[in-house]
Design an enzyme around this catalytic site. Structure first.
Site, PDB file in Angstrom:
ATOM      1  N   GLU A   1      -9.370   8.874   2.550  1.00  0.00           N
ATOM      2  CA  GLU A   1     -10.523   9.791   2.550  1.00  0.00           C
ATOM      3  C   GLU A   1     -10.473  10.768   3.726  1.00  0.00           C
ATOM      4  O   GLU A   1     -11.229  11.733   3.753  1.00  0.00           O
ATOM      5  CB  GLU A   1     -11.834   8.981   2.567  1.00  0.00           C
ATOM      6  CG  GLU A   1     -12.271   8.437   3.920  1.00  0.00           C
ATOM      7  CD  GLU A   1     -11.522   7.177   4.363  1.00  0.00           C
ATOM      8  OE1 GLU A   1     -10.503   6.836   3.741  1.00  0.00           O
ATOM      9  OE2 GLU A   1     -11.951   6.557   5.360  1.00  0.00           O
TER      10      GLU A   1
ATOM     11  N   CYS B   1      -9.269   0.074   5.304  1.00  0.00           N
ATOM     12  CA  CYS B   1      -9.345  -0.324   6.709  1.00  0.00           C
ATOM     13  C   CYS B   1     -10.237  -1.558   6.867  1.00  0.00           C
ATOM     14  O   CYS B   1      -9.866  -2.633   6.435  1.00  0.00           O
ATOM     15  CB  CYS B   1      -9.795   0.859   7.562  1.00  0.00           C
ATOM     16  SG  CYS B   1      -9.454   0.638   9.318  1.00  0.00           S
TER      17      CYS B   1
ATOM     18  N   HIS C   1      -6.352   5.651   5.834  1.00  0.00           N
ATOM     19  CA  HIS C   1      -7.603   6.237   5.352  1.00  0.00           C
ATOM     20  C   HIS C   1      -7.338   7.415   4.414  1.00  0.00           C
ATOM     21  O   HIS C   1      -7.268   8.563   4.877  1.00  0.00           O
ATOM     22  CB  HIS C   1      -8.425   6.740   6.545  1.00  0.00           C
ATOM     23  CG  HIS C   1      -9.056   5.660   7.351  1.00  0.00           C
ATOM     24  ND1 HIS C   1     -10.305   5.162   7.082  1.00  0.00           N
ATOM     25  CD2 HIS C   1      -8.613   4.984   8.420  1.00  0.00           C
ATOM     26  CE1 HIS C   1     -10.614   4.217   7.955  1.00  0.00           C
ATOM     27  NE2 HIS C   1      -9.594   4.084   8.787  1.00  0.00           N
TER      28      HIS C   1
END
Lengths: 80, 229
Positions: B205, B86, B203
């Site tokens: 994560e 990002c 993302h």
């Protein structure tokens, strides 16, 4: 001594914010608006010195930080 | 695998990615503050999501010029693996480690939702645990993810197989409707020619635990663990 810098999106690069502003102007009744492009204006105060050297220095600033030349053009004016 | 996460002022996904790295590798990453001038010896450097320096001037522009990023560029040149997520992807573009630039989303809205991604490369250090053409569901959360590069650069990227992830619909078709931000050719993630620097807007994560609603980000971290240990 002051440098005035206009940073604008290159021709052909989409400007979603400019388009949204154009639509808002039309909604306000400005029917003759044919397009809006949004850019940035920066003023950099410089110690007094040679205008040509200052312009070259500001050009270097634009290349290194102030503009992203993948998507943006810039124009520099040196005053006083 | 030794890893480091670079923390800039207004990074806000640094803890998320640190947790994901620790969960998968069993070792907590070094958290490196932006004012530090050098990174520890590591196998992987992560530039996390967020709004570094308040997105002043352009997203990632200020972070790209910090001393710590000069070290990241040096390490990348020496072959260390770098993952930008990002805002981290935006920073990689601003440093020139990856080509192109980000524009505001085509619909001018912040987009925060799950997207589907088609995995186009499963032979990279970052993606070897994904199946070929795997369809992933991973969240995006950004205002400037509208990837831009010239036609020539895009053709070169496609020709050299550097597009790793593209926005797709639930049938894995690459369509305009499936593109959340107007990114050219639905590009969601890119790798450099050498194969050691990956930037992606989604993302991973945020998709490493069932409590997240999905675990499609896990194979990315497992790929890194497998390749870099």
């Amino acid at each position: 001594m002051k440098a005035r810098i206009h940073v604008t999106l290159k021709n052909g690069v989409l400007d979603p914010q400019g388009k949204a502003i154009e639509n808002a102007l039309k909604a306000l009744g400005f029917d003759n608006v044919a397009g809006v492009r949004q850019g940035k204006f920066l003023e950099v105060d410089l110690a007094p010195g040679d205008a040509g050297a200052a312009k070259a220095q500001v050009d270097d600033m634009c290349q290194k930080l102030l503009a992203n030349t993948v998507i943006e053009d810039y124009d520099i004016e040196i005053e006083g | 695998m030794r890893s480091a996460v670079v923390v800039f002022p207004a990074s806000n996904c640094d803890q998320d990615v640190a947790r994901a790295l620790e969960k998968v590798t069993g070792t907590a990453p070094h958290m490196v503050w932006h004012a530090d001038s050098a990174l520890p010896e590591v196998d992987l450097i992560v530039l996390p999501g967020g709004f570094s320096y308040g997105d002043y001037l352009r997203c990632g522009a200020m972070a790209a010029k910090t001393a710590i990023m000069a070290d990241v560029v040096r390490r990348a040149g020496a072959g260390t693996h770098v993952l930008g997520i990002c805002n981290g992807f935006q920073i990689l573009l601003e440093t020139g480690l990856l080509p192109g630039a980000m524009l505001p989303n085509a619909n001018v809205h912040f987009v925060c939702r799950d997207v589907h991604l088609k995995t186009e490369r499963t032979d990279t250090v970052f993606t070897r645990h994904y199946e070929n053409d795997a369809l992933l569901r991973i969240p995006v959360a950004h205002h400037e993810g509208n990837y831009f590069a010239s036609d020539q650069v895009l053709d070169d990227l496609e020709g050299s197989g550097q597009i790793v992830f593209r926005y797709a619909d639930e049938n894995a078709d690459i369509t305009e409707d499936a593109n959340p931000n107007g990114a050219r050719r639905n590009i969601a993630g890119l790798i450099n020619g050498r194969g050691n620097v990956l930037g992606m807007m989604p993302h991973p994560e945020r998709a490493v635990d069932d409590a997240h609603g999905g675990i499609d980000g896990l194979p990315l971290f497992r790929s890194l663990l497998d390749a870099l240990s």
